[in-house]
Design a protein around this motif. Sequence first.
Motif, PDB file in Angstrom:
ATOM      1  N   UNK A  72      -3.045 -15.104   5.462  1.00 28.80           N
ATOM      2  CA  UNK A  72      -1.591 -15.147   5.346  1.00 28.80           C
ATOM      3  C   UNK A  72      -1.118 -14.495   4.055  1.00 28.80           C
ATOM      4  N   UNK A  73      -1.803 -14.775   2.948  1.00 23.04           N
ATOM      5  CA  UNK A  73      -1.423 -14.179   1.664  1.00 23.04           C
ATOM      6  C   UNK A  73      -1.588 -12.660   1.693  1.00 23.04           C
ATOM      7  N   UNK A  74      -2.630 -12.201   2.342  1.00 24.67           N
ATOM      8  CA  UNK A  74      -2.848 -10.754   2.431  1.00 24.67           C
ATOM      9  C   UNK A  74      -1.764 -10.086   3.269  1.00 24.67           C
ATOM     10  N   UNK A  75      -1.396 -10.722   4.391  1.00 19.85           N
ATOM     11  CA  UNK A  75      -0.366 -10.155   5.261  1.00 19.85           C
ATOM     12  C   UNK A  75       0.980 -10.065   4.552  1.00 19.85           C
ATOM     13  N   UNK A  76       1.300 -11.043   3.731  1.00 24.59           N
ATOM     14  CA  UNK A  76       2.608 -11.106   3.090  1.00 24.59           C
ATOM     15  C   UNK A  76       2.641 -10.434   1.716  1.00 24.59           C
ATOM     16  N   UNK A  77       1.567  -9.771   1.350  1.00 22.75           N
ATOM     17  CA  UNK A  77       1.513  -9.134   0.036  1.00 22.75           C
ATOM     18  C   UNK A  77       2.342  -7.855   0.007  1.00 22.75           C
ATOM     19  N   UNK A  78       2.755  -7.457  -1.185  1.00 21.76           N
ATOM     20  CA  UNK A  78       3.558  -6.237  -1.337  1.00 21.76           C
ATOM     21  C   UNK A  78       2.744  -4.989  -1.029  1.00 21.76           C
ATOM     22  N   UNK A  79       1.437  -5.024  -1.318  1.00 24.33           N
ATOM     23  CA  UNK A  79       0.587  -3.875  -1.024  1.00 24.33           C
ATOM     24  C   UNK A  79       0.524  -3.615   0.477  1.00 24.33           C
ATOM     25  N   UNK A  80       0.341  -4.686   1.250  1.00 24.03           N
ATOM     26  CA  UNK A  80       0.311  -4.536   2.702  1.00 24.03           C
ATOM     27  C   UNK A  80       1.631  -3.998   3.223  1.00 24.03           C
ATOM     28  N   UNK A  81       2.739  -4.515   2.721  1.00 17.65           N
ATOM     29  CA  UNK A  81       4.056  -4.052   3.172  1.00 17.65           C
ATOM     30  C   UNK A  81       4.266  -2.579   2.847  1.00 17.65           C
ATOM     31  N   UNK A  82       3.846  -2.153   1.659  1.00 19.56           N
ATOM     32  CA  UNK A  82       4.008  -0.754   1.260  1.00 19.56           C
ATOM     33  C   UNK A  82       3.172   0.167   2.134  1.00 19.56           C
ATOM     34  N   UNK A  83       1.919  -0.222   2.408  1.00 21.54           N
ATOM     35  CA  UNK A  83       1.057   0.602   3.260  1.00 21.54           C
ATOM     36  C   UNK A  83       1.581   0.651   4.683  1.00 21.54           C
ATOM     37  N   UNK A  84       2.051  -0.467   5.193  1.00 23.86           N
ATOM     38  CA  UNK A  84       2.631  -0.485   6.535  1.00 23.86           C
ATOM     39  C   UNK A  84       3.828   0.456   6.623  1.00 23.86           C
TER      40      UNK A  84
END
Length: 398
Positions: A314-326
Motif C-alpha cells: 500500500x505504501x509503495x502504491x501511494x508513493x510519489x515516485x509511483x505516481x510520477x512514473x505512472x
Amino acid sequence: MIYRNNSLCGILHRLTDYVRKGISRLAGNFSTSMNGASQRGGMEGVCVSLTANQRTCLLLLVVAVVSYYLIMDITLYHRLQAVDLVTEKKVPGQSWSPFHPLSVKLILQDPTTHYVLTPMSEYFNEITHFSEVFYFISPNMITFTHLFLAFVSMRFIVSDSLTSRRIGCLIYEVRSFLDAFDGTVYRAHAANKNYMSHHSELGFWIDSTSDTIGGAALMFGVVFCLWWKHQPRKEINPLPWTTDDKNANLIDHSCEKHDTRTFKHYSKKFIFWRCFCYGSLIGLSSAVWDQTMWSYTDVFMANMKTPELVKLQSEALHSSTTSLLFWSWRMLEGQALVHYILLAIITDKIWEFLRFVQYLGFVVLGLLTFSSYYHLSQLKHLLQLVPVEIPSPAVFGS
C-alpha cells in the motif's frame, strides 16, 4: 485477381472522395480559411486567418480541453491514494466510471483514451445496449472494421489539402474509438469485467496486430504526404560549397519580392528515415509499456501473504515516485504518441514535430524505462524480503 484489386481500389477511392466532398460542404467557408492558413505557416497562419471571435473560441476550446485533462488527472491521483487495487472489483449493475474499478492498465492509459474514448464507448454501450442487441457482432469484427478505417484515414492524409488531412485525422480518431469499443464489447460478454489485457485470448493478438498495422498505415500516410504533397525544405547558405548536401536537392530561388533565399528539398530517403524513427518510437514504447504494465500489475494487484507485505504494498502504491512514473507512462504510451502526430497533422506542423522528437523521444523513453525497471526491482526485492520496517523515502519518494 487484378480485376478484383482494381475494383477494390476504385471503390475505396470513390468512398474517400464522397466523404471528403460531404465534410468539405459542411465545413464551408471555415474550411476555406483553414486551407489558406496552411500556406502561411501552420498554426500561426490559422490564428492570422481566423476572426477575433473564432480565435477566442479556439482559445477557449484549448483551455477547456487542457483543464478537463488536468481536473481528471487530479481526481485520478486522489482516487488512487484512497484505494487498494487488489480489492478493486466492478459491482454488477454499477455504471462505468474512469475511476472505478481502477487497475494498473487503466491508470497507465493515455489521457485521451482514458478520459474520452473509453468513456464514450462504455456509455454508448450502456445507453444503446449494443452488445446485447447486436450480440452476433464480435469484438474481432469491430477490430477488422477499425483496421479498414486506418487505411481510409491514410488515403485522406496523403493529400494536398489541409482540410482533407484533418478529415483523415478525424477518421483515425473514429478508428481509435472503435479500438476502445471492441474492448467494451469483450468485457460485456466476459466473466471478468475489470479493465485488463488477456494475453491468452486470440482476440488480444488480433487486436494488437490490427493496432500495429493501423499505426503503420498512419505513418506511411505521413511519409507519402511528405514525399508527394507537402515535401519539406530548408533554407541553405548561398555559398557554392554548401550546394552539395547529402540530405537535400537544390531547388529554385524563391520568387517572392525581396526574397533571395535559397531552399533545398529534403531527400525521400531522409524523410523516410525521420518518419521511420517516430514509427519505431511508437512501436517500442507500446512494447515496453505493455511489459511495464504487467510488471506493476504483478506488484500492486497480487494478494500479499502477510499484513507486513500488505502495508508495504500500500505504501509503495501511494508513493510519489509511483505516481510520477505512472503519469510519465501515460504521456509516453504508444496511443499517446499517435495522438501527438495527429495533432501535428491538424496544426500542419508535421515536419517540425518529427524533427523535434526524432532522437529526443528515444532518450526520454530510455530514461523512463530504466527508472521504471529500477523501481520495480526495488519493489520486488522488498516484497520478497517481507520487511517489517517502513520503506525508506529513497525508494518510494515519500
